[in-house]
Design a protein around this motif. Structure first.
Motif, PDB file in Angstrom:
ATOM      1  N   ALA A  68      -3.917   7.473   1.439  1.00 13.26           N
ATOM      2  CA  ALA A  68      -3.747   6.350   2.355  1.00 13.26           C
ATOM      3  C   ALA A  68      -4.040   6.799   3.773  1.00 13.26           C
ATOM      4  CB  ALA A  68      -2.327   5.813   2.260  1.00 13.26           C
ATOM      5  N   GLU A  69      -4.717   5.943   4.510  1.00  8.72           N
ATOM      6  CA  GLU A  69      -4.982   6.250   5.916  1.00  8.72           C
ATOM      7  C   GLU A  69      -4.251   5.271   6.830  1.00  8.72           C
ATOM      8  OE1 GLU A  69      -9.187   4.542   7.688  1.00  8.72           O
ATOM      9  OE2 GLU A  69      -9.300   5.979   6.065  1.00  8.72           O
ATOM     10  N   ASP A  70      -3.983   4.044   6.354  1.00  9.07           N
ATOM     11  CA  ASP A  70      -3.264   3.069   7.173  1.00  9.07           C
ATOM     12  C   ASP A  70      -2.638   2.022   6.261  1.00  9.07           C
ATOM     13  OD1 ASP A  70      -2.339   1.769   9.485  1.00  9.07           O
ATOM     14  OD2 ASP A  70      -4.165   0.587   9.689  1.00  9.07           O
ATOM     15  N   TYR A  71      -1.425   1.604   6.608  1.00 15.81           N
ATOM     16  CA  TYR A  71      -0.711   0.555   5.882  1.00 15.81           C
ATOM     17  C   TYR A  71      -0.608  -0.654   6.800  1.00 15.81           C
ATOM     18  CZ  TYR A  71       0.841   4.437   2.944  1.00 15.81           C
ATOM     19  OH  TYR A  71       0.885   5.536   2.128  1.00 15.81           O
ATOM     20  N   ARG A  72      -0.995  -1.829   6.281  1.00 14.93           N
ATOM     21  CA  ARG A  72      -0.923  -3.052   7.080  1.00 14.93           C
ATOM     22  C   ARG A  72      -0.175  -4.124   6.296  1.00 14.93           C
ATOM     23  NH1 ARG A  72      -7.085  -3.593   9.465  1.00 14.93           N
ATOM     24  NH2 ARG A  72      -7.190  -1.480  10.308  1.00 14.93           N
ATOM     25  N   GLU A  73       0.948  -4.528   6.830  1.00 12.53           N
ATOM     26  CA  GLU A  73       1.695  -5.612   6.198  1.00 12.53           C
ATOM     27  C   GLU A  73       1.063  -6.920   6.651  1.00 12.53           C
ATOM     28  OE1 GLU A  73       6.235  -6.556   5.125  1.00 12.53           O
ATOM     29  OE2 GLU A  73       5.860  -5.935   7.185  1.00 12.53           O
ATOM     30  N   LEU A  74       0.510  -7.679   5.703  1.00 14.59           N
ATOM     31  CA  LEU A  74      -0.190  -8.913   6.040  1.00 14.59           C
ATOM     32  C   LEU A  74       0.746 -10.110   6.131  1.00 14.59           C
ATOM     33  CD1 LEU A  74      -3.409  -8.517   3.870  1.00 14.59           C
ATOM     34  CD2 LEU A  74      -2.965  -7.710   6.212  1.00 14.59           C
ATOM     35  N   ASP A  75       1.764 -10.117   5.272  1.00 13.90           N
ATOM     36  CA  ASP A  75       2.775 -11.176   5.278  1.00 13.90           C
ATOM     37  C   ASP A  75       3.965 -10.679   4.464  1.00 13.90           C
ATOM     38  OD1 ASP A  75       2.101 -11.651   2.520  1.00 13.90           O
ATOM     39  OD2 ASP A  75       0.569 -13.088   3.130  1.00 13.90           O
ATOM     40  N   LEU A  80      -1.753  -4.301   2.746  1.00 11.00           N
ATOM     41  CA  LEU A  80      -3.109  -3.788   2.613  1.00 11.00           C
ATOM     42  C   LEU A  80      -3.098  -2.317   3.010  1.00 11.00           C
ATOM     43  CD1 LEU A  80      -6.153  -4.506   2.123  1.00 11.00           C
ATOM     44  CD2 LEU A  80      -6.312  -4.734   4.617  1.00 11.00           C
ATOM     45  N   VAL A  81      -3.746  -1.498   2.193  1.00 11.34           N
ATOM     46  CA  VAL A  81      -3.829  -0.068   2.479  1.00 11.34           C
ATOM     47  C   VAL A  81      -5.294   0.321   2.613  1.00 11.34           C
ATOM     48  CG1 VAL A  81      -3.261   2.252   1.696  1.00 11.34           C
ATOM     49  CG2 VAL A  81      -1.721   0.344   1.156  1.00 11.34           C
ATOM     50  N   LEU A  82      -5.636   0.917   3.749  1.00  9.83           N
ATOM     51  CA  LEU A  82      -6.957   1.495   3.926  1.00  9.83           C
ATOM     52  C   LEU A  82      -6.865   2.911   3.380  1.00  9.83           C
ATOM     53  CD1 LEU A  82      -7.781   0.285   7.547  1.00  9.83           C
ATOM     54  CD2 LEU A  82      -8.087  -0.920   5.372  1.00  9.83           C
ATOM     55  N   SER A  83      -7.806   3.294   2.535  1.00  9.33           N
ATOM     56  CA  SER A  83      -7.679   4.566   1.823  1.00  9.33           C
ATOM     57  C   SER A  83      -9.025   5.266   1.665  1.00  9.33           C
ATOM     58  CB  SER A  83      -7.055   4.325   0.453  1.00  9.33           C
ATOM     59  OG  SER A  83      -7.925   3.531  -0.340  1.00  9.33           O
ATOM     60  N   ARG A 100     -19.700   7.237   0.056  1.00 10.72           N
ATOM     61  CA  ARG A 100     -18.865   6.410   0.923  1.00 10.72           C
ATOM     62  C   ARG A 100     -17.576   6.123   0.157  1.00 10.72           C
ATOM     63  NH1 ARG A 100     -18.879   0.690   2.401  1.00 10.72           N
ATOM     64  NH2 ARG A 100     -18.039   0.606   4.498  1.00 10.72           N
ATOM     65  N   SER A 101     -16.492   6.753   0.558  1.00  9.22           N
ATOM     66  CA  SER A 101     -15.268   6.658  -0.224  1.00  9.22           C
ATOM     67  C   SER A 101     -14.165   5.869   0.480  1.00  9.22           C
ATOM     68  CB  SER A 101     -14.760   8.066  -0.582  1.00  9.22           C
ATOM     69  OG  SER A 101     -14.363   8.751   0.591  1.00  9.22           O
ATOM     70  N   GLU A 102     -14.516   5.120   1.529  1.00  6.51           N
ATOM     71  CA  GLU A 102     -13.515   4.307   2.212  1.00  6.51           C
ATOM     72  C   GLU A 102     -13.290   3.026   1.414  1.00  6.51           C
ATOM     73  OE1 GLU A 102     -16.432   5.022   3.951  1.00  6.51           O
ATOM     74  OE2 GLU A 102     -15.735   6.747   5.075  1.00  6.51           O
ATOM     75  N   LYS A 103     -12.104   2.896   0.898  1.00  9.98           N
ATOM     76  CA  LYS A 103     -11.742   1.736   0.085  1.00  9.98           C
ATOM     77  C   LYS A 103     -10.527   1.077   0.704  1.00  9.98           C
ATOM     78  CE  LYS A 103     -14.734   3.062  -3.006  1.00  9.98           C
ATOM     79  NZ  LYS A 103     -15.896   3.283  -2.197  1.00  9.98           N
ATOM     80  N   CYS A 104     -10.055   0.046   0.064  1.00  7.76           N
ATOM     81  CA  CYS A 104      -8.747  -0.497   0.423  1.00  7.76           C
ATOM     82  C   CYS A 104      -8.149  -1.166  -0.806  1.00  7.76           C
ATOM     83  CB  CYS A 104      -8.796  -1.415   1.632  1.00  7.76           C
ATOM     84  SG  CYS A 104      -9.823  -2.854   1.495  1.00  7.76           S
ATOM     85  N   GLU A 105      -6.844  -1.229  -0.790  1.00  9.29           N
ATOM     86  CA  GLU A 105      -6.101  -1.818  -1.891  1.00  9.29           C
ATOM     87  C   GLU A 105      -5.143  -2.857  -1.319  1.00  9.29           C
ATOM     88  OE1 GLU A 105      -7.799   1.883  -2.660  1.00  9.29           O
ATOM     89  OE2 GLU A 105      -5.965   1.762  -1.468  1.00  9.29           O
ATOM     90  N   LEU A 106      -5.055  -3.968  -2.002  1.00  7.41           N
ATOM     91  CA  LEU A 106      -4.157  -5.043  -1.596  1.00  7.41           C
ATOM     92  C   LEU A 106      -3.058  -5.166  -2.645  1.00  7.41           C
ATOM     93  CD1 LEU A 106      -3.546  -7.403   0.355  1.00  7.41           C
ATOM     94  CD2 LEU A 106      -4.934  -8.843  -1.158  1.00  7.41           C
ATOM     95  N   PHE A 107      -1.832  -4.955  -2.206  1.00  3.99           N
ATOM     96  CA  PHE A 107      -0.661  -5.054  -3.068  1.00  3.99           C
ATOM     97  C   PHE A 107       0.057  -6.364  -2.766  1.00  3.99           C
ATOM     98  CE2 PHE A 107      -1.531  -0.604  -2.705  1.00  3.99           C
ATOM     99  CZ  PHE A 107      -1.117  -0.033  -3.890  1.00  3.99           C
ATOM    100  N   GLN A 108       0.315  -7.148  -3.801  1.00  7.76           N
ATOM    101  CA  GLN A 108       1.151  -8.341  -3.656  1.00  7.76           C
ATOM    102  C   GLN A 108       2.470  -8.045  -4.363  1.00  7.76           C
ATOM    103  OE1 GLN A 108      -0.659 -12.015  -4.790  1.00  7.76           O
ATOM    104  NE2 GLN A 108       1.173 -13.199  -4.374  1.00  7.76           N
TER     105      GLN A 108
END
Length: 134
Positions: A68-75, A80-83, A100-108
């Motif tokens: 993980a590189e950054d955690y963003r609480e959307l609501d 959302l995690v930038l990874s 190119r290994s920059e991904k992101c994951e969205l957790f609900q």
């Protein structure tokens, strides 16, 4: 804001950063798991099918990790995690660091469990779809 949701996601990445993908106590039994793009796009429902899809992907790599590189609480429900991905192909020996290994994951998250996990292979598209900027 729900710090508990961010803390839950941070605990998942603590394992994933060490290459440990075996824990599933964070997942709802009826979780929806999505690979958005990438080598094996698809949607799976339920813990068993979701775990199998993830295992099939991970098994193609040596020393696979997600950092993980950054955690963003959307609501109140979504984090959302930038990874970045790490590891190398078992067959190709291609390092994920060379791609190119920059991904992101969205957790609900609801009631302390992840009910939906979307792994986005194209970070820019994901951010655009979510109405966010890098």
């Amino acid at each position: 804001m729900s710090q508990e949701n961010v803390d839950l996601v941070r605990s998942i990445y603590a394992d994933w950063g060490r290459g440990d993908f075996g824990a599933t106590q964070w997942a709802d039994p009826d979780i929806e798991f999505v690979f958005d793009g990438g080598p094996s796009p698809g949607t799976w429902t339920g813990l068993a099918d979701s775990a199998e899809a993830m295992r099939d992907f991970i098994d193609a790599w040596s020393d696979f990790r997600v950092k993980a590189e950054d955690y963003r609480e959307l609501d109140n429900e979504r984090v959302l995690v930038l990874s970045h991905l790490g590891g190398s192909g078992k067959t190709s020996r291609l390092s994920l660091g060379q791609m190119r290994s920059e991904k992101c994951e969205l957790f609900q998250i609801r009631s302390g469990k992840v009910v939906r996990l979307v792994i986005y292979w194209d970070r820019e598209r994901a951010l655009a779809d979510l109405g966010l900027k890098e």
